[in-house]
Design an enzyme around this catalytic site. Structure first.
Site, PDB file in Angstrom:
ATOM      1  N   ASP A  92       0.853  -1.193   0.000  1.00  7.74           N
ATOM      2  CA  ASP A  92       0.000   0.000   0.000  1.00  7.74           C
ATOM      3  C   ASP A  92       0.893   1.249   0.000  1.00  7.74           C
ATOM      4  O   ASP A  92       2.093   1.159  -0.194  1.00  7.74           O
ATOM      5  CB  ASP A  92      -0.927  -0.008   1.216  1.00  7.74           C
ATOM      6  CG  ASP A  92      -0.148  -0.225   2.511  1.00  7.74           C
ATOM      7  OD1 ASP A  92       1.092  -0.173   2.483  1.00  7.74           O
ATOM      8  OD2 ASP A  92      -0.793  -0.446   3.552  1.00  7.74           O
ATOM      9  N   ASP A  93       0.299   2.392   0.227  1.00  6.13           N
ATOM     10  CA  ASP A  93       1.078   3.629   0.185  1.00  6.13           C
ATOM     11  C   ASP A  93       1.693   3.952   1.542  1.00  6.13           C
ATOM     12  O   ASP A  93       1.534   5.040   2.077  1.00  6.13           O
ATOM     13  CB  ASP A  93       0.192   4.775  -0.308  1.00  6.13           C
ATOM     14  CG  ASP A  93      -0.139   4.594  -1.772  1.00  6.13           C
ATOM     15  OD1 ASP A  93       0.761   4.150  -2.519  1.00  6.13           O
ATOM     16  OD2 ASP A  93      -1.289   4.853  -2.171  1.00  6.13           O
TER      17      ASP A  93
END
Ligand code: PRX
Length: 673
Positions: free
Chosen positions: A539-540
């Site tokens: 994910d970020d």
């Protein structure tokens, strides 16, 4: 995201050290497999038996887990040890003393300054300290369920404050001393804690950290939001020392009180609040891909068991061991493997206030020699940075007491593993590469080093009760040798129960991608021997020196600057930190790109989040690669941030609103660099 183990050799193996194995809690693969099978097939008996170790004021009626991971069947929930009442502080202190270990050293406090005399605290001493503070908090009106923010350096008052809260049922929210006043304020506000425990300041290496001044500023910020911190309890860490002149802070009459003055008249005994197994114990903020950091909430019974069991088995803890975990209590590692896990095991440990490079790069090893440390637990980033100074700073110290080494926080590259093994461990110590998360509260995947062979770079096999699966992008479970997304099929006892004040966010963050599973957010490979190799976040979230930083948090800190129009942040492989922070910044019309602005922006991020989140690279971007719907294509930016990226290798950029922006970005990034 990053794949740090691209050049892995899955057949490079290290056998368990014979002597360690002979005395280990788990001595062979057969034993591990039998215990693992029992933990999965009959958790009721497996964990129920282990939980007998503790004092339960009211015995639990059911071990559990009672849980729901399927959102179509109602709210996600996790419960363990139903009906049981207990107390963590009692089990960490009173129970240990009743077992006859009151005079055992619980904590050696190693100060930042080598010249400072270290202090030792026995379990008896610690119980008194905890009770005095617990009574003081009660006198201040703190009740069961109230939140208390703790913003302290690594002094004995830090674990003591956590245990004092646990004793009276208050929910502690420890904020790492490297966070800025804005970050602290955000956490105080979210938790609505009207009480903050801090210190006047602390020396970290040669630098003073102004904890009280930062707290004062945080209180001002919360006040603007209409929230009043009622009490600031201040530990006089530098007061009366030669470093006192280096601290500068105000004193707010009626709000601020010295810790020493507050506790001195308090009794050394304090009855426990008996907590339901599912009553909250603490919350700890962690970063995600979106929005503000979230308050991960842990409860009592399951967390107690998870931190106890993993400390015992992963570190193969025995009473003669001296244990040293270098993590700060401001992170989950310090919660589970400084405060709770070791004390539940009646351990003797070193609490280290300083930094690995002060006064010299051999400080960790000096500490190991001084206290004859046998179990040492640190982060790969520390290993990589110390490795740069060569072998001599390690080998000039006597490390013969070491028998087990641990790592945590990020994937360890095989080269660093081998150095740790050969130089620090003298080729004789086992290494436990422990994979887990703030959310899971304790180890998920880790070798039990007396039983298993180790492979450099692999966290090896799941701990007891951990039922993992690897999914493809459509949520299909993969079998055998494979690569995909790591999920859990059932809860471990120490798993988080919710996000403080936002159960929906809890469900969306962890259970919406793959219904019926807890998604860790991590990529993972499984090799032919069933060993797990973590490959980084999907994910970020960037993992900088083992610290999780949301790209969105850094972006919002950057765009808060008056000259910045837009920002996009990605991670890139960093030799020491694992990942570094790479920012693309677009300025408002008419603003000039120059080095002084770069410095200003770095300062801005330090002030909004904390020094550990300062960007490594800032690149000027006249435009960002966006899809037609306006979404930034981070995949492209990540590729551009790779040291050896190839323009041919950017993948499909045809959905970009303006594909030419990529060429411009490549050129201008170089021009302005
Ligand atoms: O990406 C994984 C990485 O760190 C994340 C958890 O970060 P945090 O909640 O801050 O907890 C750090 C201490 C447990 C994970 O999602 N991570 C942690 N340990 C390892 C790891 N990645 C690979 N190998 C590890 N041993």
């Amino acid at each position: 995201m990053g794949d740090f183990n691209q050049n892995i050799d899955v057949s490079e193996i290290y056998e368990p050290p014979k002597e360690l194995s002979a005395n280990a809690h788990v001595k062979s693969m057969a034993e591990y497999e039998a215990m693992y099978k029992a933990s999965i097939e009959d958790p009721e008996s497996f964990w129920g038996e282990m939980a007998k170790e503790f004092y339960w004021q009211t015995p639990f009626e059911k071990v559990g887990p009672e849980f729901n991971f399927d959102r179509t069947k109602g709210p996600v929930s996790v419960k363990w040890f139903l009906g049981g009442k207990t107390n963590l502080s009692y089990n960490c202190l009173d129970r240990i003393i009743q077992q006859g270990h009151g005079s055992r050293v619980a904590i050696y406090h190693e100060c930042n300054d080598v010249e400072d005399q270290h202090a030792s605290f026995t379990y008896d001493d610690l119980l008194k300290k905890v009770c005095r503070l617990a009574n003081a908090l009660k006198a201040e009106g703190v009740k069961k369920g109230d939140r208390v923010s703790i913003y302290l350096p690594m002094v004995v008052e830090l674990p003591a404050a956590m245990l004092a809260c646990a004793r009276i049922g208050a929910v502690h929210s420890v904020v790492f001393g490297g966070f800025s006043s804005e970050s602290l304020a955000g956490r105080i506000l979210d938790a609505q804690s009207s009480m903050v425990i801090t210190a006047d300041g602390v020396m970290r290496g040669a630098k003073p950290v102004q904890l009280k001044a930062i707290t004062d500023k945080a209180c001002e910020i919360t006040q603007k939001d209409g929230f009043q911190v009622r009490r600031v309890i201040c530990v006089g860490r530098l007061k009366g020392t030669s470093f006192e002149p280096q601290t500068k802070y105000d004193w707010v009459e009626g709000r601020d009180v010295w810790y020493k003055e507050l506790v001195q008249s308090q009794s050394e005994t304090c009855d426990c609040e008996w907590m339901d197994s599912e009553d909250p114990l603490f919350m700890l903020y962690t970063s995600g891909s979106t929005g503000k950091p979230k308050g991960v909430l842990h409860t009592t019974g399951g967390y107690m068991l998870g931190s106890f069991a993993t400390t015992k088995y992963t570190f193969d803890y025995h009473p003669e061991d001296v244990y040293f975990c270098t993590a700060d209590c401001g992170w989950i590692t310090g919660h589970s493997y400084v405060t709770y896990g070791p004390m539940l095991n009646a351990a003797t440990q070193v609490l280290f206030e300083g930094v690995p490079t002060f006064p010299e790069v051999d400080r960790f090893w000096k500490v190991c020699e001084k206290y004859k440390v046998s179990i040492f637990y640190t982060a790969p980033t520390a290993i990589r940075s110390l490795m740069k100074s060569g072998d001599q700073p390690v080998t000039r110290n006597d490390l013969s007491s070491l028998r087990l080494l641990g790592t945590v926080g990020e994937p360890i590259n095989p080269e660093a593993w081998r150095w740790y093994h050969r130089v620090v461990g003298g080729s004789r110590c086992a290494i436990a590469d422990t994979y887990w998360q703030t959310e899971t509260g304790s180890h998920l995947i880790t070798p039990l080093v007396g039983a298993m062979t180790c492979k450099p770079g692999s966290a090896s096999l799941p701990f007891f009760g951990v039922e993992t699966a690897i999914l493809d992008e459509n949520g299909k479970e993969l079998s055998g040798e494979c690569s995909g997304r790591l999920v859990l099929k059932r809860p471990v006892p120490s798993m988080m129960r919710t996000v403080h004040g936002d159960h929906q966010r809890f469900e969306e963050t962890y259970f919406s991608q793959f219904n019926g599973y807890y998604f860790t957010g991590d990529g993972c490979k499984r090799d032919k021997d069933g060993f797990y190799w973590l490959t980084g976040r999907m994910d970020d979230v960037i993992n900088v020196s083992g610290h999780r930083i949301g790209t969105a948090e850094v972006e919002s800190a950057l765009v808060a600057h008056a000259k910045v129009a837009e920002a996009a942040v990605v991670g890139f492989p960093h030799e020491v930190k694992g990942e570094g922070i790479w920012c693309y910044v677009t300025l408002n019309e008419g603003e000039a790109y120059d080095d002084s602005l770069k410095a200003e922006l770095k300062k801005q991020v330090r002030e909004v989040i904390g020094a550990f989140a300062a960007p490594d690279e800032i690149h000027w971007a006249p435009g960002l690669p966006k899809t037609r719907s306006g979404k930034i294509m981070r995949r492209v930016l990540r590729k551009l941030a790779l040291p050896d990226y190839d323009t041919q290798d950017l993948g499909d950029t045809s959905t970009l609103a303006d594909p030419a922006v990529v060429d411009v970005l490549t050129e201008t990034a170089q021009r302005y660099e």
